[in-house]
Scaffold this active site. Structure first.
Site, PDB file in Angstrom:
ATOM      1  N   HIS A 285       0.798  -1.237   0.000  1.00 41.87           N
ATOM      2  CA  HIS A 285       0.000   0.000   0.000  1.00 41.87           C
ATOM      3  C   HIS A 285       0.831   1.288   0.000  1.00 41.87           C
ATOM      4  CE1 HIS A 285      -3.495  -2.395   0.149  1.00 41.87           C
ATOM      5  NE2 HIS A 285      -3.720  -2.441   1.424  1.00 41.87           N
TER       6      HIS A 285
ATOM      7  N   HIS B 242      -9.786   2.215   0.285  1.00 37.79           N
ATOM      8  CA  HIS B 242      -9.751   1.120   1.249  1.00 37.79           C
ATOM      9  C   HIS B 242     -10.888   1.218   2.271  1.00 37.79           C
ATOM     10  CE1 HIS B 242      -7.788  -2.098   3.497  1.00 37.79           C
ATOM     11  NE2 HIS B 242      -6.870  -2.163   2.556  1.00 37.79           N
TER      12      HIS B 242
ATOM     13  N   GLU C  70     -11.466  -3.648  -3.105  1.00 39.50           N
ATOM     14  CA  GLU C  70     -10.522  -2.663  -3.623  1.00 39.50           C
ATOM     15  C   GLU C  70     -10.310  -2.891  -5.119  1.00 39.50           C
ATOM     16  OE1 GLU C  70      -6.998  -3.112  -0.902  1.00 39.50           O
ATOM     17  OE2 GLU C  70      -8.493  -4.281   0.163  1.00 39.50           O
TER      18      GLU C  70
HETATM   19  C1  BGC Z   1      -4.651  -6.244   2.159  1.00 37.32           C
HETATM   20  C2  BGC Z   1      -4.507  -6.984   3.467  1.00 37.32           C
HETATM   21  C3  BGC Z   1      -4.035  -6.029   4.485  1.00 37.32           C
HETATM   22  C4  BGC Z   1      -4.999  -4.894   4.586  1.00 37.32           C
HETATM   23  C5  BGC Z   1      -4.480  -3.859   5.525  1.00 37.32           C
HETATM   24  C6  BGC Z   1      -5.646  -5.167   2.344  1.00 37.32           C
HETATM   25  O1  BGC Z   1      -5.780  -4.443   1.184  1.00 37.32           O
HETATM   26  O2  BGC Z   1      -5.001  -7.094   1.111  1.00 37.32           O
HETATM   27  O3  BGC Z   1      -3.621  -8.043   3.354  1.00 37.32           O
HETATM   28  O4  BGC Z   1      -3.864  -6.629   5.729  1.00 37.32           O
HETATM   29  O5  BGC Z   1      -5.166  -4.297   3.340  1.00 37.32           O
HETATM   30  O6  BGC Z   1      -5.480  -3.353   6.279  1.00 37.32           O
END
Ligand code: BGC
Length: 375
Positions: free
Chosen positions: A129, A203, A340
């Site tokens: 991310h 998210h 997402e």
């Molecule tokens: C991921 C997860 C991660 C989360 C974080 C998601 O987009 O796929 O693996 O733990 O984001 O909050």
């Protein structure tokens, strides 16, 4: 709490619309100051139907989303916190914009035009991310804009050359529109002055029964995808594109999220539940239905439309009751889910996946719509 300050009224001149249908409102209030001293605001978008989206400039975060249930009662269906400090210290990306590269990059490195780039290894030796200070942790410039569809907020951020290890100055605009059809529409736009990679998403953790109202296992989910991308133990895609048929990943017809979430399946074990990318059924990059979720007790339904090729379905497996969110609600195990829209995880290192390279002169432009209704 500071008084609400109306900053703009938007509407349109369509004779066929009633006065009420024409108007949406946007108001703005302060939401505190970051640890580094930056002022943060919250904008409240209210559409003609009375639905509300609150978006703050820190992380371009959707802090609240109020939509009606089958009885017309408004409820907040996204997880979040009541204060900025909790967002800065504890948030697992609640409601935020994610970038420069949403999801994971294997070994936190990639090669572009023969040059190697090393990124932050912020998740089990992998990059997740956008790194240590991704787009979810920066303060965006906000501009309320007039839109015929409903109230909108345009957010801007300039990500500097080599910020978090990514090459090129990336000029990013994300526009949220709360349409009068009860859609939260997100338009992403970016340009660069050097070749780079880009994969932006949002998210939001949804719970259509209302945030803090139990787990999401009874939600019925449909994902318009015949294939998914399996992962290794670090949740890095292997490069394989595997049929969902006959696996717990087959959501081609509506199925309760909880039905197979603990199945004896290697992929489910790696994800600790669902934490995978689905390969959306579509022609090229057309705007199409990616997923539909229905929550029987509230009657709320959410449809997701996007022109992105992939969808990460994350079933909140890392929520474990240690976070207390809005209105004192404790977020228990799997009490929210994320859908997402994205390019596939680790695309920079997977030549068979759709490319994520953005070059000077090109425009990154994607749209995702979360549409709410009841039945
Ligand atoms: C991921 C997860 C991660 C989360 C974080 C998601 O987009 O796929 O693996 O733990 O984001 O909050």
């Amino acid at each position: 709490m500071a008084a609400l300050m109306p900053v703009v009224f938007v509407g349109c001149d369509n004779d066929n619309m009633s006065e009420k249908e024409q108007k949406g409102t946007i108001t703005k209030e302060p939401f505190g100051t970051t640890k580094s001293g930056e002022a943060v605001d919250i904008y409240t978008l209210k559409n003609a139907k009375g639905s509300i989206a609150k978006i703050m400039t820190y992380g371009g975060t959707v802090v609240q989303l109020m939509v009606p249930d089958k009885n017309g009662k408004m409820g907040d269906i996204v997880l979040g916190f009541d204060n900025l400090k909790d967002y800065e210290e504890k948030s697992p990306y609640f409601g935020s914009i994610v970038g420069r590269y949403g999801n994971r990059i294997g070994n936190a490195e990639f090669t572009l035009d023969g040059k190697e780039y090393t990124l932050a290894a912020n998740n089990n030796g992998q990059h997740l991310h956008g790194g240590i200070k991704g787009f979810d942790k920066v303060v965006w410039q906000a501009e309320p804009i007039e839109s015929k569809e409903g109230p909108a907020l345009k957010l801007h951020y300039l990500s500097k050359d080599m910020e978090e290890g990514y090459p090129g100055n990336l000029d990013v605009t994300v526009t949220y529109t709360l349409t009068n059809d009860n859609e939260l529409k997100i338009d992403y736009h970016a340009t660069t002055d050097k070749p780079t990679i880009c994969n932006l998403t949002n998210h939001c953790y949804f719970n259509l029964a209302g945030q803090g109202n139990g787990n999401i296992l009874g939600h019925e989910l449909m994902i318009n995808a015949d294939y998914f991308t399996p992962v290794d133990q670090y949740l890095i895609t292997t490069g394989e594109i595997r049929p969902v048929k006959g696996t717990p990943f087959d959501f081609t017809s509506p199925t309760a999220i909880g039905k197979r979430i603990d199945a004896n399946d290697q992929q489910i074990k790696y994800g600790l539940g669902y934490d995978h990318n689905w390969v959306l059924n579509k022609n090229d990059f057309e705007m199409s239905l990616a997923a539909k979720v229905y929550e029987p007790t509230s009657g709320r339904e959410m449809e997701v439309y996007t022109n992105e090729p992939g969808l990460q379905f994350y079933s909140g497996n890392f929520l474990d009751g240690t976070l207390t969110g809005k209105n004192g609600k404790v977020y228990g195990y799997r009490s929210g889910f994320c859908l997402e829209t994205q390019h596939y995880p680790d695309s920079p290192n997977k030549p068979n996946f759709p490319p994520v390279v953005l070059r000077p002169g090109q425009v990154y432009q994607t749209t995702t719509i979360y549409k709410f209704s009841t039945k």
